[in-house]
Design an enzyme around this catalytic site. Structure first.
Site, PDB file in Angstrom:
ATOM      1  CD  GLN A  44      -3.135   0.839   0.608  1.00  0.00           C
ATOM      2  OE1 GLN A  44      -3.614  -0.278   0.529  1.00  0.00           O
ATOM      3  NE2 GLN A  44      -3.701   1.873   0.046  1.00  0.00           N
ATOM      4  CG  PHE A  45       2.096   3.437  -3.681  1.00  0.00           C
ATOM      5  CD1 PHE A  45       2.122   4.798  -3.957  1.00  0.00           C
ATOM      6  CD2 PHE A  45       1.235   2.627  -4.400  1.00  0.00           C
ATOM      7  CE1 PHE A  45       1.301   5.346  -4.934  1.00  0.00           C
ATOM      8  CE2 PHE A  45       0.409   3.149  -5.370  1.00  0.00           C
ATOM      9  CZ  PHE A  45       0.439   4.514  -5.650  1.00  0.00           C
ATOM     10  CB  THR A  46      -1.885   5.226  -1.116  1.00  0.00           C
ATOM     11  OG1 THR A  46      -2.537   4.161  -0.441  1.00  0.00           O
ATOM     12  CG2 THR A  46      -1.950   5.025  -2.626  1.00  0.00           C
TER      13      THR A  46
END
Length: 147
Positions: free
Chosen positions: A81-83
């Site tokens: 989940q890079f966000t």
């Protein structure tokens, strides 16, 4: 490294309409890697996720959160989940400058997953870098951010 921990009764992840990971009672872990993370950070985070007492003891309901996911033999669903490193302070579009580039992030993410698997628990994953649909049946709800 950031991990959004959610205690769940069930969770699943799909890519292109196909379920690729599914768990019952346990933890849904949304994992963000930043450009300064190290293998030591990953090791600490995996141990913390496995040992946090987030589940009630069925024999002693008067005391909350006495058991870890390991102690209840729960399951883990790990989603990249890079966000989690999105910065929304300026403008109307988030910046992801603090997210690690894909190649080093994937190596650290894979290391995190492998450390969790060493626990002997069931560990399912999403697909790194893919557009995913995640279904989360949050229990409690219990949601914690670990950095």
């Amino acid at each position: 490294m950031r991990v959004l921990i959610q205690r769940v009764t069930a969770s699943s992840v799909s890519v292109n309409g196909q379920i690729i990971g599914k768990i019952g009672r346990g933890l849904n872990l949304l994992v963000g890697i930043t450009d300064t993370d190290t293998p030591n950070d990953v090791q600490w985070m995996a141990k913390k996720c496995l040992e946090l007492r987030l589940f009630p003891d069925p024999e002693n309901m008067g005391r909350r959160w006495q058991k870890s996911v390991q102690e209840i033999q729960g399951e883990l669903l790990v989603i990249s989940q890079f966000t989690l490193y999105g910065n929304c302070r300026k403008g109307r579009r988030p910046s992801f400058d603090r997210s690690a580039p894909p190649e080093p992030a994937k190596a650290l993410y894979d290391r995190f997953v492998n450390l969790l698997k060493e626990s002997g628990l069931t560990v399912e994953t999403g697909e790194f870098g893919a557009m995913m649909e995640v279904k989360i049946d949050n229990d409690g709800p219990v949601t914690l951010l670990l950095e």
